[in-house]
Scaffold this motif. Structure first.
Motif, PDB file in Angstrom:
ATOM      1  N   VAL A  68       6.208   9.331   4.670  1.00  0.00           N
ATOM      2  CA  VAL A  68       5.714   7.979   4.907  1.00  0.00           C
ATOM      3  C   VAL A  68       6.222   6.613   5.544  1.00  0.00           C
ATOM      4  N   GLU A  69       7.412   7.524   6.216  1.00  0.00           N
ATOM      5  CA  GLU A  69       8.039   6.177   7.191  1.00  0.00           C
ATOM      6  C   GLU A  69       7.195   6.266   8.498  1.00  0.00           C
ATOM      7  N   VAL A  70       7.068   7.457   8.817  1.00  0.00           N
ATOM      8  CA  VAL A  70       5.736   7.520  10.182  1.00  0.00           C
ATOM      9  C   VAL A  70       4.475   6.344   9.920  1.00  0.00           C
ATOM     10  N   LEU A  71       4.175   6.142   8.752  1.00  0.00           N
ATOM     11  CA  LEU A  71       3.115   5.901   8.608  1.00  0.00           C
ATOM     12  C   LEU A  71       3.210   4.282   8.114  1.00  0.00           C
ATOM     13  N   SER A  72       4.500   3.949   7.697  1.00  0.00           N
ATOM     14  CA  SER A  72       4.914   2.677   7.773  1.00  0.00           C
ATOM     15  C   SER A  72       4.714   1.866   9.180  1.00  0.00           C
ATOM     16  N   ASP A  73       5.455   2.480   9.714  1.00  0.00           N
ATOM     17  CA  ASP A  73       5.890   1.693  11.711  1.00  0.00           C
ATOM     18  C   ASP A  73       4.496   1.612  12.146  1.00  0.00           C
ATOM     19  N   ILE A  74       3.652   2.686  11.462  1.00  0.00           N
ATOM     20  CA  ILE A  74       1.776   2.409  12.591  1.00  0.00           C
ATOM     21  C   ILE A  74       1.014   1.296  11.783  1.00  0.00           C
ATOM     22  N   VAL A  75       0.918   1.602  10.383  1.00  0.00           N
ATOM     23  CA  VAL A  75       0.631   0.598  10.229  1.00  0.00           C
ATOM     24  C   VAL A  75       1.593  -1.148  10.479  1.00  0.00           C
ATOM     25  N   GLU A  81      -0.670  -4.373  16.494  1.00  0.00           N
ATOM     26  CA  GLU A  81      -1.737  -4.499  17.492  1.00  0.00           C
ATOM     27  C   GLU A  81      -2.773  -3.337  17.042  1.00  0.00           C
ATOM     28  N   PRO A  82      -4.019  -3.896  16.596  1.00  0.00           N
ATOM     29  CA  PRO A  82      -4.642  -3.226  15.981  1.00  0.00           C
ATOM     30  C   PRO A  82      -4.858  -1.621  16.503  1.00  0.00           C
ATOM     31  N   VAL A  83      -5.120  -0.688  15.132  1.00  0.00           N
ATOM     32  CA  VAL A  83      -5.218   0.432  16.098  1.00  0.00           C
ATOM     33  C   VAL A  83      -7.118   0.248  16.065  1.00  0.00           C
ATOM     34  N   THR A  84      -7.946   1.312  17.174  1.00  0.00           N
ATOM     35  CA  THR A  84      -9.239   1.454  17.259  1.00  0.00           C
ATOM     36  C   THR A  84      -9.775   2.487  16.359  1.00  0.00           C
ATOM     37  N   GLY A  85      -9.398   2.396  15.788  1.00  0.00           N
ATOM     38  CA  GLY A  85      -9.319   4.046  14.878  1.00  0.00           C
ATOM     39  C   GLY A  85      -8.913   4.911  13.600  1.00  0.00           C
ATOM     40  N   LEU A  86      -9.173   4.799  12.563  1.00  0.00           N
ATOM     41  CA  LEU A  86      -8.994   5.817  11.630  1.00  0.00           C
ATOM     42  C   LEU A  86      -8.864   7.159  12.062  1.00  0.00           C
ATOM     43  N   GLU A  87      -9.280   7.216  13.126  1.00  0.00           N
ATOM     44  CA  GLU A  87      -9.438   8.855  13.235  1.00  0.00           C
ATOM     45  C   GLU A  87      -8.614   8.616  14.349  1.00  0.00           C
ATOM     46  N   ASP A  88      -8.040   7.547  15.691  1.00  0.00           N
ATOM     47  CA  ASP A  88      -6.766   7.316  16.225  1.00  0.00           C
ATOM     48  C   ASP A  88      -5.673   7.585  15.750  1.00  0.00           C
ATOM     49  N   MET A  89      -5.598   7.014  14.249  1.00  0.00           N
ATOM     50  CA  MET A  89      -4.416   6.560  14.165  1.00  0.00           C
ATOM     51  C   MET A  89      -3.663   7.917  13.667  1.00  0.00           C
ATOM     52  N   ALA A  90      -4.711   9.049  12.905  1.00  0.00           N
ATOM     53  CA  ALA A  90      -4.523  10.090  12.057  1.00  0.00           C
ATOM     54  C   ALA A  90      -3.898  11.121  13.026  1.00  0.00           C
ATOM     55  N   CYS A  91      -4.321  11.306  14.569  1.00  0.00           N
ATOM     56  CA  CYS A  91      -3.830  12.014  15.517  1.00  0.00           C
ATOM     57  C   CYS A  91      -2.568  10.912  15.859  1.00  0.00           C
TER      58      CYS A  91
END
Lengths: 298, 298, 298, 298
Positions: A68-75, A81-91
């Motif tokens: 959840v920490e990894v997720l929270s940091d990215i969110v 800095e918006p992510v370019t796509g959910l799949e990029d975020m997943a990677c």
């Protein structure tokens, strides 16, 4: 006080590896910005996220809070800095998971999100339709990262067989004969190396083109009639819906490598039954291309 | 009038195979009689059934009504001659599916059913508990038939890590320290050659023994206290639940072949979070045995 | 050791009454025997049961285990002496709840169960169809007991408006013109004094007669065509489905008192939309009779 | 061609009024801007919306497409001019529905939306938590408009009774004794005249304060221990959760009129059972105040 709860690291009393350990159903809004998609409405996508790593035989537990920490940091980063796509975020998450779970050999992430997009009725009126984006990633330590892009789309199918039967029973002409029709839920997923780019919007378009007709939130009378006419002029089994998507995929992605993996499912909530009809294909793009090459000449 | 609707057989305009075509969510009561299981209450199990065959590249459609017909025949027979188990019924259906779908190369059936069984509380009072039976079969034309037997069981886990943390924070003694606890849903599935017999009741027992504590419909005060005490004396991560089932499987099924496939999942509806914790192992019995053989000496 | 946990009885720190306190989703098989219904297959109905009493302002807690105890006693008795109906069981439970919760003024029970019944396709073939029985009871201390009987049935509706629109757009003849059609879920509930008897089977029949067509698990080609033809010859809005049930209720239950309460709902999973269409009426039988009496002469 | 499909207006063959006719489950993103709530993440809320009007006895059908049209207009406007709250949007829709359905006497709208808000763990770390906003409106032609504001919040309860029992069974001290604990879902709804303003954020706060402890997406070790300690220091039945919300409502809304209607529900997914525990109160604010006034002196 430094808490040294090291239960998870305890050794000596476990012997079996675990394939996946993690958390499921974590809800987060993620700000996505991608050329060509969304408008004001798609600033943040409400995501439901599953996050896993594997666990070696001799380690008692996985540190789930790190997921959840990894997720929270990215969110949190996505707000600036918006992510370019959910799949990029997943990677990106998979890569970080292997850093934070130093004992893990594999990591995987699966994401679902509601997604709204403008559409047009047969007679050209604008509507806003809901789709479900599906995205994911998997990473192997020391190996590559693969990403998954896909969508779940609701459409409509009219049954070709009942239409022919009714035609025989009533003597009516075949192109506009009544049939049973119903909601169909179709899902397509493509899994590929991280470097490849595929647009979820294209996948939605391919699925939408595979139904007897797309469906719409708002239909005035003439549009409603036109949807019914279109669906019956284009009757489809669940099998046909899957195959139409497969054909669109093979034709559109001629440039992609043969090891792209494809899953397409179609489920019809049959109006004449209490149960559903279902069809599915899982294959590599290479296999599909080979079948396509051998197709009967038209 | 003989209706000759042959839409499904139409050739010439399709090129892609389909992995699975069929019906999902067909509801039927099936009368099961098996030595040692059930009483008056389990005469008929309410089943939800999925039925699939594959489809060759050049055939337009699968005859879905044949799937339901095969099912209806077997269910009707079960009233006169009860089936010996849902997994046996699934295998029988797979064989019939390959007869009725002469074009299919594979057939598969998946069944879910609620199942009630008597249980005993820690202090020995009788209760009636609900489980979910999972059964299935797959057949390959000219090859063998494999069956799947399993169960989904609801139990309780208390967290070992929070317990240790609280112990450190409060200075309390470790064996009866409070922790967070919650509902856990654990599923175990075994897939094997048709000739092998495994009892679903044994699988339920193995899962039930893997929780911090089983749960019960009816608990008077002292039993309720005892369940809480038992669960905290036996704290378990989701990882531990899966591993306990794996250990029970390896130890109990020493006589089964190494190619039995095993899937065990455990999901905890974490009381301290809004999301769930999850662990899973998929492996062959042979792989598990090898890991078990290498386990640290106790 | 006699445990004297009296937390629930603790007085002095609460001030607000509670309308309903209890347990939800208790699963139990109940053996029902009623003249004219069911065969071997309906020996035991798998029930999901909610059980509530109210709570006075000055009592801290309700004894929830007593709810399950009342249920378990009745279910155990049902093995020896089958209950005559789920609604009778609900009323019996309500009476016992007021005995066991001496502080409660009201008790209520709601039961849902899957129910299988033989049906016939348009061309006369036998099928086994699934319905959902809905039953309940409410009791007021020192007052009467009321019972609720009802059913949820899945059927099919074809849209009258799209049919007319298509007719105008294509110039086709109105009685066999295509339209959109879909699964419809219709629920009817009657609540009345305990002494009155109403058959759930009759309610199922009334609902089934209100759709454009019933639906069936198994339809061979000609039956499938006939269902489609029947549905389009009998197009129905959700409004029409509700009104057809209301009319059947008024005409069939001429002998019942005016204070019978009726709720009828119909929900269509629109094939042309991603959302559903919905209609509902709640009224007393007396109100409905008055409206019926004033209906336009036919 | 002007399509004059007037099926819905057809008169003469219907006699029964309908209480509610409309559409359910329409999905739309709605841009909300309200002082003090949300940030970038809450720009658009993904809503699921039900929209109904009543129908007079002599009119065949309701014009369902008008419901979605009213909604689409308001949603489109919200992009340029964000709505001030979902409940305000619901009221505005009700007013428009009575204009567009000139035959209707009542209109009602119900809205659900996921909502993310920052929170703080016991030890002060920031987290982002998910809530469900509930909003609605009802209008009577020639009468007033009432609005509904509420929320569904997930928290944690620890059982006071099991804690006392364990205390007696083990002789342990009462303030930190283990108990069973679990996820609790609590919902509070306030319905009032349109002119009154109540903040959904306040309702979330009141519910969150009523649990044994709030729950959090991300808890490091010490926070996890603290949540467990807090929950056990503050054990709560489902009854207690409802009553705590009621008390907070009475104390906070001293200035609101007595005809505000309140519904509070709490459901615990009992870790020791397979079923849930449930409590509910429905009352007017006036009734609650009267009970509160008569509460035992502390």
């Amino acid at each position: 006080m430094a808490l040294k709860c090291d239960v998870q690291y305890r050794k000596g009393d476990t012997w079996s590896k675990l394939t996946k350990v993690g958390v499921t159903g974590v809800r987060k809004p993620v700000v996505v910005r991608r050329e060509g998609i969304g408008g004001a409405l798609n600033g943040a996508l409400n995501c439901s996220i599953d996050i896993f790593v594997d666990l070696p035989a001799d380690q008692k537990g996985s540190h789930l809070s790190r997921n959840v920490e990894v997720l929270s940091d990215i969110v949190e980063e996505s707000i600036r800095e918006p992510v370019t796509g959910l799949e990029d975020m997943a990677c990106g998450m998979c890569r970080k998971l292997l850093v934070h779970h130093e004992y893990a050999r594999t990591a995987s992430v699966a994401i679902e999100a509601e997604y709204f997009r403008e559409s047009r009725t047969p007679l050209g009126r604008g509507t806003l339709e809901m789709y479900r984006l599906l995205a994911g990633g998997t990473a192997v330590r020391g190996g590559g990262v693969r990403k998954t892009i896909g969508a779940e789309v609701i459409g409509m199918t009219a049954c070709p067989c009942a239409q022919q039967t009714v035609s025989e029973m009533t003597g009516a002409d075949g192109t506009a004969v009544m049939s049973h029709n119903q909601r169909n839920v179709c899902t397509a997923l493509l899994t590929m190396d991280e470097g490849i780019d595929v647009e979820a919007d294209d996948i939605i378009d391919m699925i939408q083109g595979a139904f007897s007709s797309p469906t719409y939130e708002l239909l005035k009378r003439d549009d409603e009639g036109q949807v019914v006419i279109n669906a019956h002029a284009n009757p489809k089994f669940v099998e046909d819906v899957v195959r139409s998507v497969l054909e669109a995929v093979v034709e559109r992605y001629a440039g992609l490598p043969g090891d792209v993996e494809i899953t397409v499912k179609s489920e019809s909530e049959e109006s004449i039954h209490k149960h559903d009809a279902f069809a599915e294909r899982t294959a590599s793009l290479g296999e599909l291309r080979e079948e396509y090459r051998r197709r009967p000449s038209q």
